[in-house]
Design a protein around this motif. Structure first.
Motif, PDB file in Angstrom:
ATOM      1  N   VAL A 111       0.829  -1.203   0.000  1.00  0.00           N
ATOM      2  CA  VAL A 111       0.000   0.000   0.000  1.00  0.00           C
ATOM      3  C   VAL A 111       0.871   1.264   0.000  1.00  0.00           C
ATOM      4  CG1 VAL A 111      -1.647   1.321   1.374  1.00  0.00           C
ATOM      5  CG2 VAL A 111      -1.959  -1.132   1.074  1.00  0.00           C
ATOM      6  N   ILE A 146      -5.363  -8.842   0.048  1.00  0.00           N
ATOM      7  CA  ILE A 146      -6.151  -8.264  -1.042  1.00  0.00           C
ATOM      8  C   ILE A 146      -5.758  -6.806  -1.305  1.00  0.00           C
ATOM      9  CG2 ILE A 146      -8.076  -7.521   0.426  1.00  0.00           C
ATOM     10  CD1 ILE A 146      -8.541  -9.145  -3.002  1.00  0.00           C
ATOM     11  N   TRP A 147      -5.314  -6.106  -0.256  1.00  0.00           N
ATOM     12  CA  TRP A 147      -4.969  -4.691  -0.436  1.00  0.00           C
ATOM     13  C   TRP A 147      -3.748  -4.553  -1.346  1.00  0.00           C
ATOM     14  CZ3 TRP A 147      -8.944  -2.117   0.459  1.00  0.00           C
ATOM     15  CH2 TRP A 147      -9.780  -2.415   1.526  1.00  0.00           C
ATOM     16  N   MET A 150      -5.019  -4.866  -4.852  1.00  0.00           N
ATOM     17  CA  MET A 150      -5.797  -3.707  -5.282  1.00  0.00           C
ATOM     18  C   MET A 150      -4.909  -2.505  -5.641  1.00  0.00           C
ATOM     19  SD  MET A 150      -8.852  -4.485  -5.595  1.00  0.00           S
ATOM     20  CE  MET A 150      -9.669  -6.059  -5.363  1.00  0.00           C
TER      21      MET A 150
ATOM     22  N   LEU B 250     -14.219  -9.672   2.371  1.00  0.00           N
ATOM     23  CA  LEU B 250     -14.135  -8.544   1.442  1.00  0.00           C
ATOM     24  C   LEU B 250     -15.334  -7.609   1.561  1.00  0.00           C
ATOM     25  CD1 LEU B 250     -12.403  -9.849  -1.761  1.00  0.00           C
ATOM     26  CD2 LEU B 250     -11.499  -9.251   0.449  1.00  0.00           C
ATOM     27  N   ALA B 253     -14.339  -5.521   4.362  1.00  0.00           N
ATOM     28  CA  ALA B 253     -13.268  -4.601   3.957  1.00  0.00           C
ATOM     29  C   ALA B 253     -13.796  -3.481   3.064  1.00  0.00           C
ATOM     30  CB  ALA B 253     -12.174  -5.373   3.231  1.00  0.00           C
ATOM     31  N   ILE B 255     -14.599  -3.822  -0.114  1.00  0.00           N
ATOM     32  CA  ILE B 255     -14.234  -3.995  -1.523  1.00  0.00           C
ATOM     33  C   ILE B 255     -15.429  -4.513  -2.310  1.00  0.00           C
ATOM     34  CG2 ILE B 255     -12.789  -5.353  -3.102  1.00  0.00           C
ATOM     35  CD1 ILE B 255     -10.577  -5.211  -1.002  1.00  0.00           C
ATOM     36  N   PRO B 310      -6.591   0.004   3.028  1.00  0.00           N
ATOM     37  CA  PRO B 310      -7.051  -0.581   4.287  1.00  0.00           C
ATOM     38  C   PRO B 310      -7.532   0.513   5.229  1.00  0.00           C
ATOM     39  CG  PRO B 310      -4.667  -0.803   4.037  1.00  0.00           C
ATOM     40  CD  PRO B 310      -5.191  -0.258   2.763  1.00  0.00           C
ATOM     41  N   LYS B 311      -8.675   0.260   5.864  1.00  0.00           N
ATOM     42  CA  LYS B 311      -9.201   1.255   6.801  1.00  0.00           C
ATOM     43  C   LYS B 311      -8.474   1.061   8.123  1.00  0.00           C
ATOM     44  CE  LYS B 311     -12.325   1.428   3.463  1.00  0.00           C
ATOM     45  NZ  LYS B 311     -11.484   0.762   2.457  1.00  0.00           N
TER      46      LYS B 311
END
Lengths: 250, 312
Positions: A111, A146-147, A150, B250, B253, B255, B310-311
C-alpha cells in the motif's frame, strides 16, 4: 590464497561477479557503474546508488507523499523503502525520478509503495515534468493480502489520469508479477537493462506449476524487445544519455 | 471438529450425498425425518468452517461455473471469439447477451466444464494474453455502443507458462486492468469462485462487485503464500487466514458491494438458488447504474478505486 580472497570479499574490497564468477576489485566495479568489466553483467544496485549514477550530482530532491494515508510499516516501524522518488535532473533536464529497490522486501508493491508511486505521478503532473521510473520488483506484496492486489488497480488508475505527462519505465533485473502487470508497463517509452528478467510469473512458479525447465534467456529483456513488448535494451553506461535524449524529445 | 483434515471433510460431504441418494431410493417409508437428519449432519459439518475449507468449496469441481451463471441469468447468449490480434483463448469466454431486454456484453473465466477434456481445452480458466486481449476488445465494443458489461471471475490465476510469458502476459493484464478502470459504460463484476491474483483482477473490478459467500479473492493462493512465507505449502490453512479473501472478509473490507449467501455446504448443493440470487442483484445493480449519467459513473468509479486502502 583462497583465505585471503575470502577476507577481501568479506570486507567488501573485492566482489565476485554472480554471472562469470570473476573476482573484481569493488572500487573498479563502482567506477564501472556496477557492471562487470569482464562479462558485462549488470549488478542489482540500491536505489541510492541508482540515483547517484543516473541523476546529475546533487540534483535529487526527495519528495514525500503528500496524502496522509501512509501507514507505518508494521514490521519495520518505518515508511516503505522500496521506492525512493524525487525531483532531479538528468543532463540538466528536470524530471521526476522514482527508483524501486529489489533488496528491500523483494521490491514488492504494498500500500505504501503504491502511495509513493501515485504521489510521484501527481507531482509529475503538478510540476508538468516527465516521469522516469526504474522498476524492479517481485510483484505485489502478498503479506498485505487483497490490499496489495488492489494497488495494481490504484496505480493503473493514477497513470490514466496523467496521460499527457511523458512516462518512461526502465526495467531493471528483476521485474515480475503485479508491478510489470500494472503501472510499469503502461509507460510511453519502455527501456530495460541488458539481461533483466521481466515478466509475469516467476521462474519458480512456472517450474512448479507446469514442470517446465526454464531456458537461460527466458523472460530476458532482449527477448522481450524481439517480441515487440519493449522499446530497447540500454547498457547502464548509456542510460543517462538515452534518458536525456528522450527527455529532450518530449 | 476443530482439527479435522480437510480432505476427510470433503469425503464426509460426499458420504452425506450418497446417503441422500439412498434415502431417495427408498419408496415405501416416510423419508422426511431421515432427510432432516442428514441435513442436520451437514449443518453440523459446515458450522464454523475455516477459510481454508471455504477455499476448498470455492475450488470444488461440482461448483456452478461461468457457463451455468450465463445460462441461468441471461435469456440469450451468443458467444464471440478471438482477440482480433493474435488468437483465441478458450479460458475466457465472452459474448453478447440480453438481460431484461437490455443488450449487455458478458465476459468470464471458463473454469468449470462437464468433462476433463473440456477442462483442459479451457485451461482451467487460466487465461493467456489472448484471453485478456479478447476481454479488452469486448469492453471496447461495449463502450462504443454504450452497452453495460457483466463479468464473471473464476480463475486460479493468469496462466503461468512460457507461451503466456512470450506473448506478454504482464502487459496484457496491465492493459486489461486499465480498460476496466477507464471504460465509459457500467461494469458489474461477479466473483463466483476462486479469484487469484492479477488474472482475476484483470476482469475482477467494476462499478458494482458481487461476490459469493465462499468465493475467495486474493493476491496469491494460500499454497503460494505458504511457500513464499513459510517455505513450504503445509501452512496453507494459516495462509488462508492471513489472506482474508472470502466473501464476508471482502464485504467487511468494503471492496465487495453485495454478498450472495450460499446454501449449507456451498453453491453446488443448490446452484439454482445461488444463480437466481445473483441474477436478482445483477438486475438491481444494472437498473441503478443505467440511471446514472456517464460522467457521474466514472467519477464514482474513480472514487471507488482511489479508496481501495485498508481502513486503519
Amino acid at each position: 590464497m583462497s583465505e585471503v580472497l575470502d577476507i577481501a570479499m568479506k570486507n567488501g574490497r573485492w566482489t565476485e561477479c554472480p554471472s562469470c564468477k570473476e573476482v573484481i576489485i569493488t572500487q573498479k566495479l563502482k567506477e564501472n557503474l556496477w557492471v562487470c568489466p569482464n562479462c558485462g553483467f549488470h549488478f542489482r544496485i540500491s536505489n541510492d546508488r541508482r540515483i547517484g549514477i543516473t541523476c546529475d550530482s546533487d540534483s535529487f530532491r526527495p519528495l514525500s507523499p503528500s496524502s496522509g494515508s501512509l501507514v507505518p510499516d508494521k514490521e519495520q516501524g518505518k515508511l516503505d523503502n522500496v521506492l525512493k522518488g524525487g525531483l532531479a535532473s538528468i543532463e540538466g533536464l528536470p524530471c521526476i525520478v522514482g527508483v524501486m529497490d529489489f533488496s528491500y522486501k523483494g521490491g514488492t508493491m504494498g500500500v505504501n509503495t503504491a502511495e509513493m508511486i501515485i504521489s510521484l505521478m501527481k507531482n509529475a503532473q503538478g510540476l508538468e515534468k516527465p516521469l522516469v521510473l526504474f522498476c524492479s520488483s517481485g510483484g505485489v506484496r502478498v503479506q498485505e493480502g487483497i490490499w496489495g492486489l488492489m494497488q495494481m488497480l490504484r496505480t493503473v488508475h493514477a497513470r490514466r489520469f496523467i496521460e499527457d505527462i511523458p512516462m518512461i519505465t526502465v526495467f531493471t533485473d528483476p521485474c515480475l508479477g503485479g508491478v510489470t502487470a500494472s503501472f510499469a508497463s503502461l509507460a510511453d517509452i519502455m527501456i530495460a537493462e541488458p539481461g533483466a528478467r521481466i515478466g509475469f510469473a516467476g521462474s519458480r512458479v512456472i517450474e512448479s506449476t507446469i514442470n517446465y525447465k526454464i531456458p537461460p534467456d527466458f523472460q530476458n529483456a532482449e527477448k522481450l524487445v524481439s517480441r515487440g513488448f519493449l522499446d530497447m535494451v540500454v547498457h547502464r553506461h548509456n542510460m543517462r544519455g538515452t534518458l536525456a535524449y528522450i527527455l529532450r524529445w518530449f | 471438529m476443530k482439527d479435522r483434515d480437510s480432505e476427510r471433510f470433503i469425503d464426509i460431504d460426499n458420504a452425506l450425498k450418497e446417503l441422500e441418494h439412498s434415502i431417495a431410493e427408498l419408496t415405501d417409508v416416510d423419508t422426511s425425518e431421515l432427510r432432516e437428519k442428514v441435513q442436520g449432519l451437514r449443518e453440523d459439518l459446515y458450522r464454523g468452517i475455516s477459510r481454508w475449507e471455504q477455499i476448498e468449496i470455492a475450488r470444488s469441481f461440482a461448483r456452478p461455473g461461468t457457463q451455468d451463471f450465463i445460462e441461468g441469468i441471461f435469456s440469450d447468449f451468443m458467444e464471440v471469439h478471438g482477440d482480433r490480434a493474435y488468437g483465441e483463448d478458450p479460458a475466457i469466454i465472452g459474448g453478447l447477451a440480453i438481460l431484461d431486454n437490455i443488450p449487455v456484453v458478458v465476459i468470464g473465466h471458463k473454469k468449470h466444464s462437464k468433462n476433463k477434456r473440456d477442462y483442459i481445452h479451457h485451461n482451467y480458466g487460466m487465461a493467456m494474453p489472448a484471453g485478456h486481449r479478447k476481454a479488452i476488445r469486448l469492453m471496447k465494443l461495449a463502450e462504443k455502443f454504450a452497452k453495460p458489461v457483466i463479468t464473471f471471475v473464476d480463475t486460479p490465476g493468469a496462466y503461468p507458462g512460457p507461451e503466456a510469458e512470450s506473448q506478454g502476459q504482464a502487459f496484457s493484464i496491465a492493459q486489461c486492468i486499465s480498460s476496466v478502470a477507464s471504460i465509459k459504460t457500467p461494469v458489474i463484476s461477479c466473483i463466483i469462485g476462486e479469484a487469484g491474483s492479477g488474472g482475476a483482477l484483470a476482469i475482477g473490478f467494476g462499478d458494482r462487485i458481487i461476490m459469493l459467500e465462499h468465493a475467495f479473492y486474493s493476491a496469491i493462493s494460500p499454497e503460494g503464500y505458504s511457500s513464499i512465507i513459510f517455505e513450504d505449502t503445509s501452512n496453507r490453512k494459516k495462509a488462508a487466514d492471513v489472506l482474508k479473501g472470502t466473501g464476508s472478509d471482502l464485504l467487511a473490507a468494503g471492496i465487495v458491494d453485495y454478498l450472495i449467501p450460499e446454501p449449507t455446504g456451498g453453491a453446488h448443493n443448490s446452484p439454482q438458488l445461488v444463480i437466481e440470487a445473483t441474477s436478482k442483484v445483477i438486475r438491481y445493480c444494472l437498473k441503478e447504474l443505467l440511471s446514472i449519467d456517464t460522467d457521474m459513473l466514472l467519477k464514482k468509479r474513480a472514487e471507488k478505486i482511489e479508496s481501495l486502502l485498508p481502513k486503519v
